[in-house]
Design a protein around this motif. Structure first.
Motif, PDB file in Angstrom:
ATOM      1  N   ASP A   1      -4.694   4.314  -2.228  1.00  0.00           N
ATOM      2  CA  ASP A   1      -6.154   4.309  -2.159  1.00  0.00           C
ATOM      3  C   ASP A   1      -6.770   2.916  -2.299  1.00  0.00           C
ATOM      4  OD1 ASP A   1      -5.766   4.066  -4.921  1.00  0.00           O
ATOM      5  OD2 ASP A   1      -6.304   6.152  -5.309  1.00  0.00           O
TER       6      ASP A   1
ATOM      7  N   PHE B   1     -14.210   5.765   1.683  1.00  0.00           N
ATOM      8  CA  PHE B   1     -12.902   6.417   1.813  1.00  0.00           C
ATOM      9  C   PHE B   1     -12.788   7.147   3.150  1.00  0.00           C
ATOM     10  CE2 PHE B   1     -13.052   6.022  -2.874  1.00  0.00           C
ATOM     11  CZ  PHE B   1     -11.866   5.334  -3.047  1.00  0.00           C
TER      12      PHE B   1
ATOM     13  N   VAL C   1      -8.691   1.070   0.660  1.00  0.00           N
ATOM     14  CA  VAL C   1     -10.118   1.090   0.985  1.00  0.00           C
ATOM     15  C   VAL C   1     -10.646  -0.337   1.105  1.00  0.00           C
ATOM     16  CG1 VAL C   1     -10.986   1.205  -1.406  1.00  0.00           C
ATOM     17  CG2 VAL C   1     -12.308   2.247   0.454  1.00  0.00           C
TER      18      VAL C   1
ATOM     19  N   ALA D   1     -11.995   4.547   5.645  1.00  0.00           N
ATOM     20  CA  ALA D   1     -10.581   4.167   5.555  1.00  0.00           C
ATOM     21  C   ALA D   1      -9.702   5.201   6.241  1.00  0.00           C
ATOM     22  CB  ALA D   1     -10.170   3.983   4.098  1.00  0.00           C
TER      23      ALA D   1
ATOM     24  N   TYR E   1       0.815  -1.209   0.000  1.00  0.00           N
ATOM     25  CA  TYR E   1       0.000   0.000   0.000  1.00  0.00           C
ATOM     26  C   TYR E   1       0.849   1.260   0.000  1.00  0.00           C
ATOM     27  CZ  TYR E   1      -3.620  -3.421   0.854  1.00  0.00           C
ATOM     28  OH  TYR E   1      -4.467  -4.495   0.726  1.00  0.00           O
TER      29      TYR E   1
ATOM     30  N   VAL F   1      -5.406   7.412  -0.082  1.00  0.00           N
ATOM     31  CA  VAL F   1      -6.801   7.426   0.368  1.00  0.00           C
ATOM     32  C   VAL F   1      -7.275   8.854   0.607  1.00  0.00           C
ATOM     33  CG1 VAL F   1      -8.277   6.885   2.356  1.00  0.00           C
ATOM     34  CG2 VAL F   1      -6.831   5.095   1.348  1.00  0.00           C
TER      35      VAL F   1
END
Length: 299
Positions: free
Chosen positions: A279, A266, A282, A269, A229, A235
């Motif tokens: 992103d 979002f 999520v 998250a 990630y 995000v």
């Protein structure tokens, strides 16, 4: 013909843009609130002298910051660059902003004799570094002419969407509606598949070859499969961008329930502390709610 161009904002997109402009042969300044990024760009061949000393000689300033507030600060804040630019130079504004804001910035730039091109970008960090972005641009013919050398270095495709600022930002809002919804839907589909015994790896083997695929699915789902990630697009971008979409929709008295649902994911998250992650994270919202273990996580 080589020009003098500044790129303000050296994040993942801005650094690629600055590198592409430099590679095209332009004398290029790169600045960022992160001094290490600016130093890195100088080490790569960017100008080492202070931008403030050369602002009056610039042909173009490419603004690649996060949002409207940062754009306004760069242009008209305490050390705003527009007042120091020469008449006939151009601001190429790339952030995702409301169309009304773009129109206001164009009017304020015009008071200084500076052109403003409303020029939001799409394509991601890889295409930025390759000089192959898509740019959704609007502005006067003079703004386009002044911006052309920089645009040629930055973009594979420049959509000329009208003679007034705001049209480019309107089109970017349409794109961001789709992009944000597609990321959230990809995460929902991938984790739904896991509840039915479909592994993320098998998902990526099959779905990209089927009608349910999308560019965002094919670009982001591999991050989940790899359990990586590292933020290519974080995000935290989506509460801003989908918030802009919903603000525009509200003003137009347009219902956008699917966008609103994606925004909530979002926000969830970000509330989980994932705002700085890619992103694709999520998906962790869905995984947590369904008690699933994503690749790279401890069971």
């Amino acid at each position: 013909m080589a020009q003098q161009i500044a790129v303000i904002g050296l994040g993942s997109m801005g650094y690629g843009i600055a590198s592409s402009v430099l590679r095209a042969g332009h004398r290029t300044w790169g600045t960022d609130v992160n001094a290490a990024q600016a130093e890195r760009f100088r080490a790569d061949g960017g100008e080492a002298s202070a931008l403030a000393d050369h602002a009056g000689a610039l042909d173009a300033v490419v603004v690649v910051v996060l949002n409207a507030a940062q754009t306004e600060e760069v242009l008209f804040g305490e050390t705003g660059i527009v007042a120091a630019m020469r008449p006939g130079a151009v601001v190429i504004a790339c952030a995702t902003v409301p169309p009304a804001f773009a129109r206001a910035m164009a009017a304020r730039c015009a008071e200084h004799g500076v052109h403003y091109l409303d020029a939001p970008i799409s394509g991601g960090a890889v295409k930025a570094a390759q000089g192959k972005l898509s740019i959704m641009a609007s502005g006067t013919a003079e703004a386009f002419a002044a911006a052309r050398p920089a645009l040629s270095a930055m973009a594979e495709t420049v959509f000329e969407l009208g003679e007034a600022a705001g049209a480019g930002s309107a089109m970017k809002a349409v794109n961001q509606l789709l992009a944000g919804v597609h990321i959230a839907t990809m995460a929902e589909a991938l984790t739904f598949g896991m509840t039915q015994g479909v592994s993320p790896e098998k998902f990526m083997e099959v779905i990209p070859k089927c009608a349910g695929s999308s560019w965002m699915l094919e670009n982001r789902a591999p991050h989940i499969v790899d359990g990586d990630y590292t933020p290519h697009s974080a995000v935290n971008i989506w509460p801003k961008d989908l918030g802009i979409v919903l603000d525009i929709a509200r003003d137009a008295r347009f219902s956008a329930p699917i966008t609103a649902a994606a925004l909530q994911q979002f926000l969830a998250a970000a509330g989980m502390g994932l705002g700085g992650e890619d992103d694709a994270a999520v998906a962790k919202v869905y995984a947590r709610n369904a008690q699933l273990t994503l690749p790279g996580e401890d069971a």
